[in-house]
Scaffold this motif. Sequence first.
Motif, mmCIF file in Angstrom:
data_model
loop_
_atom_site.group_PDB
_atom_site.id
_atom_site.type_symbol
_atom_site.label_atom_id
_atom_site.label_comp_id
_atom_site.label_asym_id
_atom_site.label_seq_id
_atom_site.Cartn_x
_atom_site.Cartn_y
_atom_site.Cartn_z
ATOM 1 N N GLU A 152 -12.865 2.101 -1.862
ATOM 2 C CA GLU A 152 -12.762 1.401 -3.134
ATOM 3 C C GLU A 152 -11.488 0.574 -3.231
ATOM 4 O O GLU A 152 -11.100 0.151 -4.307
ATOM 5 N N GLY A 153 -10.834 0.360 -2.070
ATOM 6 C CA GLY A 153 -9.624 -0.437 -2.055
ATOM 7 C C GLY A 153 -8.869 -0.250 -0.753
ATOM 8 O O GLY A 153 -9.348 0.420 0.173
ATOM 9 N N PHE A 154 -7.694 -0.854 -0.692
ATOM 10 C CA PHE A 154 -6.826 -0.741 0.482
ATOM 11 C C PHE A 154 -5.391 -0.783 0.000
ATOM 12 O O PHE A 154 -5.122 -0.998 -1.189
ATOM 13 N N THR A 155 -4.441 -0.591 0.923
ATOM 14 C CA THR A 155 -3.036 -0.460 0.559
ATOM 15 C C THR A 155 -2.163 -1.254 1.516
ATOM 16 O O THR A 155 -2.430 -1.299 2.719
ATOM 17 N N LEU A 156 -1.113 -1.862 0.973
ATOM 18 C CA LEU A 156 -0.047 -2.450 1.771
ATOM 19 C C LEU A 156 1.019 -1.374 1.940
ATOM 20 O O LEU A 156 1.509 -0.826 0.948
ATOM 21 N N TYR A 157 1.344 -1.059 3.199
ATOM 22 C CA TYR A 157 2.305 -0.007 3.525
ATOM 23 C C TYR A 157 3.549 -0.577 4.183
ATOM 24 O O TYR A 157 3.477 -1.596 4.877
ATOM 25 N N GLU A 158 4.647 0.132 4.011
ATOM 26 C CA GLU A 158 5.847 -0.107 4.802
ATOM 27 C C GLU A 158 5.980 1.039 5.791
ATOM 28 O O GLU A 158 5.772 2.206 5.430
ATOM 29 N N SER A 159 6.306 0.714 7.022
ATOM 30 C CA SER A 159 6.517 1.706 8.074
ATOM 31 C C SER A 159 7.994 1.726 8.432
ATOM 32 O O SER A 159 8.570 0.690 8.777
ATOM 33 N N VAL A 160 8.605 2.889 8.335
ATOM 34 C CA VAL A 160 10.006 3.061 8.698
ATOM 35 C C VAL A 160 10.045 3.946 9.938
ATOM 36 O O VAL A 160 9.540 5.073 9.919
ATOM 37 N N LEU A 161 10.617 3.404 11.021
ATOM 38 C CA LEU A 161 10.703 4.156 12.271
ATOM 39 C C LEU A 161 11.942 5.039 12.243
ATOM 40 O O LEU A 161 13.052 4.575 11.986
ATOM 41 N N ARG A 162 11.721 6.330 12.507
ATOM 42 C CA ARG A 162 12.798 7.317 12.540
ATOM 43 C C ARG A 162 12.689 8.092 13.855
ATOM 44 O O ARG A 162 11.652 8.044 14.513
ATOM 45 N N PRO A 163 13.715 8.837 14.215
ATOM 46 C CA PRO A 163 13.657 9.592 15.475
ATOM 47 C C PRO A 163 12.468 10.553 15.561
ATOM 48 O O PRO A 163 11.936 10.800 16.635
ATOM 49 N N ASP A 164 12.020 11.079 14.411
ATOM 50 C CA ASP A 164 10.895 12.017 14.422
ATOM 51 C C ASP A 164 9.546 11.313 14.257
ATOM 52 O O ASP A 164 8.522 11.959 14.090
ATOM 53 N N GLY A 165 9.526 9.986 14.305
ATOM 54 C CA GLY A 165 8.278 9.233 14.197
ATOM 55 C C GLY A 165 8.287 8.285 13.013
ATOM 56 O O GLY A 165 9.267 8.189 12.270
ATOM 57 N N ALA A 166 7.181 7.578 12.842
ATOM 58 C CA ALA A 166 7.064 6.611 11.753
ATOM 59 C C ALA A 166 6.759 7.325 10.438
ATOM 60 O O ALA A 166 5.994 8.286 10.408
ATOM 61 N N HIS A 167 7.372 6.833 9.375
ATOM 62 C CA HIS A 167 7.097 7.331 8.029
ATOM 63 C C HIS A 167 6.567 6.162 7.207
ATOM 64 O O HIS A 167 7.139 5.079 7.230
ATOM 65 N N TYR A 168 5.479 6.403 6.475
ATOM 66 C CA TYR A 168 4.791 5.348 5.753
ATOM 67 C C TYR A 168 4.981 5.518 4.253
ATOM 68 O O TYR A 168 4.871 6.624 3.732
ATOM 69 N N SER A 169 5.210 4.386 3.589
ATOM 70 C CA SER A 169 5.309 4.359 2.136
ATOM 71 C C SER A 169 4.327 3.330 1.606
ATOM 72 O O SER A 169 4.339 2.175 2.050
ATOM 73 N N ALA A 170 3.502 3.735 0.655
ATOM 74 C CA ALA A 170 2.578 2.800 0.011
ATOM 75 C C ALA A 170 3.386 1.892 -0.907
ATOM 76 O O ALA A 170 4.140 2.361 -1.755
ATOM 77 N N LEU A 171 3.222 0.575 -0.711
ATOM 78 C CA LEU A 171 3.919 -0.398 -1.550
ATOM 79 C C LEU A 171 3.029 -0.898 -2.677
ATOM 80 O O LEU A 171 3.459 -0.962 -3.826
ATOM 81 N N VAL A 172 1.787 -1.296 -2.340
ATOM 82 C CA VAL A 172 0.865 -1.833 -3.340
ATOM 83 C C VAL A 172 -0.543 -1.343 -3.010
ATOM 84 O O VAL A 172 -0.992 -1.471 -1.865
ATOM 85 N N ASP A 173 -1.227 -0.792 -4.003
ATOM 86 C CA ASP A 173 -2.639 -0.422 -3.851
ATOM 87 C C ASP A 173 -3.495 -1.550 -4.432
ATOM 88 O O ASP A 173 -3.220 -2.030 -5.534
ATOM 89 N N TYR A 174 -4.519 -1.938 -3.683
ATOM 90 C CA TYR A 174 -5.443 -2.985 -4.119
ATOM 91 C C TYR A 174 -6.814 -2.338 -4.328
ATOM 92 O O TYR A 174 -7.414 -1.853 -3.380
ATOM 93 N N GLU A 175 -7.266 -2.306 -5.570
ATOM 94 C CA GLU A 175 -8.564 -1.718 -5.874
ATOM 95 C C GLU A 175 -9.613 -2.807 -5.985
ATOM 96 O O GLU A 175 -9.320 -3.925 -6.435
ATOM 97 N N PHE A 176 -10.828 -2.493 -5.571
ATOM 98 C CA PHE A 176 -11.931 -3.459 -5.658
ATOM 99 C C PHE A 176 -12.450 -3.494 -7.075
ATOM 100 O O PHE A 176 -12.398 -2.566 -7.814
#
Length: 176
Positions: A152-176
């Motif tokens: 029912e939608g999709f999301t724009l994410y930011e990926s932050v690379l850290r020593p333990d792996g990538a961490h994702y933060s949702a920036l904007v949710d787009y609903e249909f």
Amino acid sequence: MPRLFVAIRPPPAVREALLGAMGGIDGARWQDDEQLHLTLAFVGEVGSAQARDLTGALEEADSPAFALEAAGVGHFERKGLPTAVWARVPLTEPLARLQRRVERACRRVGLEPEKRGYRPHITLARLPRSAGPIGDWLAQHGTLRAGPWEVEGFTLYESVLRPDGAHYSALVDYEF
């Protein structure tokens, strides 16, 4: 500069099924619940003005709701060595249409389109060179099924690379 991507987040029941398939490959770096997503477009690092423009352009990537499911598994290789295992998501016409709309939004703000063809999948593990063999895991999980679920939608994410792996933060949710 933010490192961005556009993705569909599966619902909890689907993520739980995918998490249940994880394990059994020595040395694999298995994804956690936060990292499970179906990428529509990897944007990469962009300036803040271009990120703002993309946020607006993605509003035009509308779609009617549609169903998806994970069905089967596969892997990526580089120079004959496996680099990742994933759950396959069949490329339905509604998914292909949405992915093309997201790509068009990216191009409108000056971002280069992906050179490789779109292969929908949900990454389950990254495999370093030292990872064990994957053949048994692929055979055991070849009939993996998770879903269907209603997109029912999709999301724009930011990926932050850290020593333990990538961490994702949702920036904007787009609903249909």
